[in-house]
Design a protein around this motif. Structure first.
Motif, PDB file in Angstrom:
ATOM      1  N   ALA A 193    -107.922 -38.731 -30.403  1.00  0.00           N
ATOM      2  CA  ALA A 193    -106.716 -39.513 -30.161  1.00  0.00           C
ATOM      3  C   ALA A 193    -106.804 -40.841 -30.896  1.00  0.00           C
ATOM      4  O   ALA A 193    -107.790 -41.566 -30.762  1.00  0.00           O
ATOM      5  CB  ALA A 193    -106.538 -39.764 -28.668  1.00  0.00           C
ATOM      6  N   LEU A 194    -105.787 -41.139 -31.690  1.00  0.00           N
ATOM      7  CA  LEU A 194    -105.708 -42.411 -32.394  1.00  0.00           C
ATOM      8  C   LEU A 194    -104.571 -43.213 -31.788  1.00  0.00           C
ATOM      9  O   LEU A 194    -103.422 -42.766 -31.757  1.00  0.00           O
ATOM     10  CB  LEU A 194    -105.493 -42.193 -33.890  1.00  0.00           C
ATOM     11  CG  LEU A 194    -106.603 -41.411 -34.602  1.00  0.00           C
ATOM     12  CD1 LEU A 194    -106.311 -41.301 -36.090  1.00  0.00           C
ATOM     13  CD2 LEU A 194    -107.963 -42.056 -34.372  1.00  0.00           C
ATOM     14  N   VAL A 195    -104.895 -44.392 -31.289  1.00  0.00           N
ATOM     15  CA  VAL A 195    -103.955 -45.235 -30.553  1.00  0.00           C
ATOM     16  C   VAL A 195    -104.046 -46.650 -31.091  1.00  0.00           C
ATOM     17  O   VAL A 195    -105.145 -47.203 -31.215  1.00  0.00           O
ATOM     18  CB  VAL A 195    -104.288 -45.236 -29.040  1.00  0.00           C
ATOM     19  CG1 VAL A 195    -103.316 -46.123 -28.280  1.00  0.00           C
ATOM     20  CG2 VAL A 195    -104.299 -43.816 -28.481  1.00  0.00           C
ATOM     21  N   ASP A 196    -102.896 -47.236 -31.409  1.00  0.00           N
ATOM     22  CA  ASP A 196    -102.898 -48.622 -31.875  1.00  0.00           C
ATOM     23  C   ASP A 196    -102.818 -49.564 -30.671  1.00  0.00           C
ATOM     24  O   ASP A 196    -101.775 -49.683 -30.032  1.00  0.00           O
ATOM     25  CB  ASP A 196    -101.733 -48.879 -32.825  1.00  0.00           C
ATOM     26  CG  ASP A 196    -101.819 -50.265 -33.433  1.00  0.00           C
ATOM     27  OD1 ASP A 196    -101.133 -51.171 -32.923  1.00  0.00           O
ATOM     28  OD2 ASP A 196    -102.581 -50.456 -34.397  1.00  0.00           O
ATOM     29  N   GLN A 197    -103.938 -50.207 -30.367  1.00  0.00           N
ATOM     30  CA  GLN A 197    -104.018 -51.047 -29.174  1.00  0.00           C
ATOM     31  C   GLN A 197    -103.052 -52.229 -29.235  1.00  0.00           C
ATOM     32  O   GLN A 197    -102.438 -52.597 -28.222  1.00  0.00           O
ATOM     33  CB  GLN A 197    -105.451 -51.563 -28.991  1.00  0.00           C
ATOM     34  CG  GLN A 197    -105.636 -52.436 -27.759  1.00  0.00           C
ATOM     35  CD  GLN A 197    -107.063 -52.926 -27.595  1.00  0.00           C
ATOM     36  OE1 GLN A 197    -107.962 -52.498 -28.304  1.00  0.00           O
ATOM     37  NE2 GLN A 197    -107.281 -53.823 -26.650  1.00  0.00           N
ATOM     38  N   ARG A 211    -115.768 -38.760 -34.470  1.00  0.00           N
ATOM     39  CA  ARG A 211    -115.071 -39.516 -35.517  1.00  0.00           C
ATOM     40  C   ARG A 211    -115.380 -38.937 -36.894  1.00  0.00           C
ATOM     41  O   ARG A 211    -114.507 -38.845 -37.762  1.00  0.00           O
ATOM     42  CB  ARG A 211    -115.449 -40.993 -35.434  1.00  0.00           C
ATOM     43  CG  ARG A 211    -115.056 -41.620 -34.105  1.00  0.00           C
ATOM     44  CD  ARG A 211    -115.381 -43.087 -34.029  1.00  0.00           C
ATOM     45  NE  ARG A 211    -114.626 -43.862 -35.008  1.00  0.00           N
ATOM     46  CZ  ARG A 211    -114.612 -45.180 -35.060  1.00  0.00           C
ATOM     47  NH1 ARG A 211    -115.323 -45.887 -34.179  1.00  0.00           N
ATOM     48  NH2 ARG A 211    -113.903 -45.812 -35.975  1.00  0.00           N
ATOM     49  N   THR A 268    -102.224 -45.437 -22.140  1.00  0.00           N
ATOM     50  CA  THR A 268    -102.874 -44.540 -23.090  1.00  0.00           C
ATOM     51  C   THR A 268    -104.371 -44.451 -22.812  1.00  0.00           C
ATOM     52  O   THR A 268    -104.940 -45.276 -22.103  1.00  0.00           O
ATOM     53  CB  THR A 268    -102.689 -45.040 -24.545  1.00  0.00           C
ATOM     54  OG1 THR A 268    -103.559 -46.162 -24.771  1.00  0.00           O
ATOM     55  CG2 THR A 268    -101.260 -45.433 -24.839  1.00  0.00           C
ATOM     56  N   LEU A 303     -99.262 -43.275 -32.151  1.00  0.00           N
ATOM     57  CA  LEU A 303     -99.996 -42.382 -31.263  1.00  0.00           C
ATOM     58  C   LEU A 303    -100.058 -41.012 -31.928  1.00  0.00           C
ATOM     59  O   LEU A 303     -99.018 -40.423 -32.232  1.00  0.00           O
ATOM     60  CB  LEU A 303     -99.305 -42.246 -29.901  1.00  0.00           C
ATOM     61  CG  LEU A 303     -99.041 -43.524 -29.093  1.00  0.00           C
ATOM     62  CD1 LEU A 303     -98.307 -43.176 -27.810  1.00  0.00           C
ATOM     63  CD2 LEU A 303    -100.332 -44.242 -28.793  1.00  0.00           C
ATOM     64  N   LYS A 359    -108.171 -44.713 -24.664  1.00  0.00           N
ATOM     65  CA  LYS A 359    -108.656 -45.581 -25.726  1.00  0.00           C
ATOM     66  C   LYS A 359    -108.624 -44.837 -27.057  1.00  0.00           C
ATOM     67  O   LYS A 359    -108.783 -43.610 -27.105  1.00  0.00           O
ATOM     68  CB  LYS A 359    -110.075 -46.054 -25.430  1.00  0.00           C
ATOM     69  CG  LYS A 359    -110.171 -47.038 -24.277  1.00  0.00           C
ATOM     70  CD  LYS A 359    -111.597 -47.526 -24.095  1.00  0.00           C
ATOM     71  CE  LYS A 359    -111.690 -48.567 -22.996  1.00  0.00           C
ATOM     72  NZ  LYS A 359    -113.080 -49.055 -22.810  1.00  0.00           N
ATOM     73  N   THR A 360    -108.414 -45.567 -28.130  1.00  0.00           N
ATOM     74  CA  THR A 360    -108.430 -44.944 -29.445  1.00  0.00           C
ATOM     75  C   THR A 360    -109.789 -44.319 -29.723  1.00  0.00           C
ATOM     76  O   THR A 360    -110.821 -44.779 -29.217  1.00  0.00           O
ATOM     77  CB  THR A 360    -108.060 -45.962 -30.543  1.00  0.00           C
ATOM     78  OG1 THR A 360    -107.755 -45.248 -31.748  1.00  0.00           O
ATOM     79  CG2 THR A 360    -109.199 -46.942 -30.805  1.00  0.00           C
ATOM     80  N   ASN A 361    -109.790 -43.244 -30.486  1.00  0.00           N
ATOM     81  CA  ASN A 361    -110.985 -42.466 -30.826  1.00  0.00           C
ATOM     82  C   ASN A 361    -111.561 -41.712 -29.627  1.00  0.00           C
ATOM     83  O   ASN A 361    -112.722 -41.302 -29.652  1.00  0.00           O
ATOM     84  CB  ASN A 361    -112.068 -43.338 -31.472  1.00  0.00           C
ATOM     85  CG  ASN A 361    -111.659 -43.850 -32.839  1.00  0.00           C
ATOM     86  OD1 ASN A 361    -111.104 -43.117 -33.644  1.00  0.00           O
ATOM     87  ND2 ASN A 361    -111.930 -45.120 -33.095  1.00  0.00           N
ATOM     88  N   SER A 362    -110.750 -41.520 -28.581  1.00  0.00           N
ATOM     89  CA  SER A 362    -111.161 -40.677 -27.458  1.00  0.00           C
ATOM     90  C   SER A 362    -110.973 -39.207 -27.824  1.00  0.00           C
ATOM     91  O   SER A 362    -110.020 -38.842 -28.518  1.00  0.00           O
ATOM     92  CB  SER A 362    -110.329 -40.986 -26.214  1.00  0.00           C
ATOM     93  OG  SER A 362    -110.569 -42.292 -25.738  1.00  0.00           O
TER      94      SER A 362
END
Length: 339
Positions: A108-112, A316, A128, A176, A130-133
């Protein structure tokens, strides 16, 4: 009605088709059922009329939205559609919430920064992972939510603007998204005289195989070497020649004088991103690249701890990311795993 405010209005039930209920309606069947028949915000259809009459509703309160407002479900779905990218499916709206779910196992890539900007708006919310989950197929990685029953249209339009602005600045990528894992073949080199001589049983191999298998990748070959720098370098070059997608070297990663692995990886010609991470367990992990191939020196905790620095970096790499020094530095925040 000014056109800006939502109002409640009593109407005959037969004239309510196409209008929204202002509140939940309960059905009671003595001895059998008591519960919600229709929820607030439900748009009444022709087929709903008999059911409404059955519970004694000749007149109902309906909701007329102001021109500048959106129903909670409409707000949630519009936000979700603006934010979702590849690898994501959307749930149906329910009580002002839409879940964004992974269409496959992936990262999952998420822009915090964008998440925080949306939550700063008020009356709308975005939660959401965390990114990279790592996310599994069908599991939610995010959810949009309207807090009140009706939301100012301007709030949702601002979410859509922020999402469009992000896409424009990131070559069309959504804020997302889920990246599927590549199926890689790894070469595994286990060092240590005690294992090489057969004095003790190798435990690294099964542990590493299990971790790669969980992502659809595999250990294509495992080799063994004593604590001899030249032999370790030779074996690393052998694995490189086999064109494996990744090289993993286990054992001998501490600062003891007999531990040769870090020096051997460097002597093999690898570009070292970092020897050591600010994460526990897994602080002695080495990350580098040899002719563009990821090479990692794995500390002993990988054999027995369920979640280490290796478990952070492996997904990753499988998702196609190139690990840089900044990625290692950031592992310290939240990097204490008490097990």
């Amino acid at each position: 009605m000014s056109g800006t405010d939502t109002i409640l209005k009593e109407v005959p039930v037969r004239e309510a088709v196409g209008l929204r209920l202002a509140h939940d309606l309960t059905q009671i069947i003595p001895g059998q059922f008591k519960g919600r028949l229709f929820k607030k915000g439900h748009v009444i259809t022709e087929t709903d009329i008999p059911s409404l009459l059955d519970i004694g509703k000749e007149h109902i309160y309906i909701m007329e939205l102001g021109e500048s407002e959106l129903h909670e479900d409409d707000a949630a779905i519009r936000m979700a559609m603006a934010l979702a990218g590849e690898g994501i499916t959307l749930s149906d709206p329910h009580e002002g919430k839409v879940s964004l779910k992974a269409a496959m196992q992936g990262l999952a890539l998420v822009d915090q920064i964008l998440v925080e900007a949306i939550n700063e708006l008020g009356e709308v919310a975005l939660a959401t992972v965390k990114t990279n989950s790592v996310v599994q197929e069908g599991r939610a990685l995010a959810a949009t939510r309207a807090i009140p029953l009706t939301v100012p249209k301007a709030k949702v339009e601002e979410v859509e603007r922020l999402a469009a602005e992000y896409r424009a600045a990131n070559e069309g990528e959504a804020p997302l998204r889920v990246v599927p894992f590549r199926k890689l073949r790894a070469g595994l080199l286990t060092t240590g005289g005690e294992v090489f001589s057969g004095r003790i049983q190798d435990k690294f191999g099964p542990a590493v195989r299990s971790k790669l298998d969980a992502f659809g990748s595999e250990v294509a070959e495992q080799r063994f070497a004593p604590d001899d720098r030249q032999i370790i370098v030779k074996e690393i070059h052998y694995l490189l020649e086999q064109r494996y997608d990744m090289i993993l070297v286990t054992g001998g990663m501490s600062v003891d004088p007999d531990d040769r692995t870090p020096g051997a990886i460097k002597a093999s010609g690898a570009d070292i991103v970092s020897y050591g991470t600010p994460m526990l367990p897994g602080s002695m992990l080495l990350m580098g690249y040899l002719n563009g191939v990821p090479i990692m020196g794995l500390p002993g905790c990988v054999m027995h701890d369920p979640y280490t620095s290796f478990d952070v970096l492996l997904p990753r790499i499988l998702a196609g990311q190139t690990i840089v020094r900044e990625d290692i530095v950031r592992m310290g925040y939240g990097g204490l795993n008490n097990g």
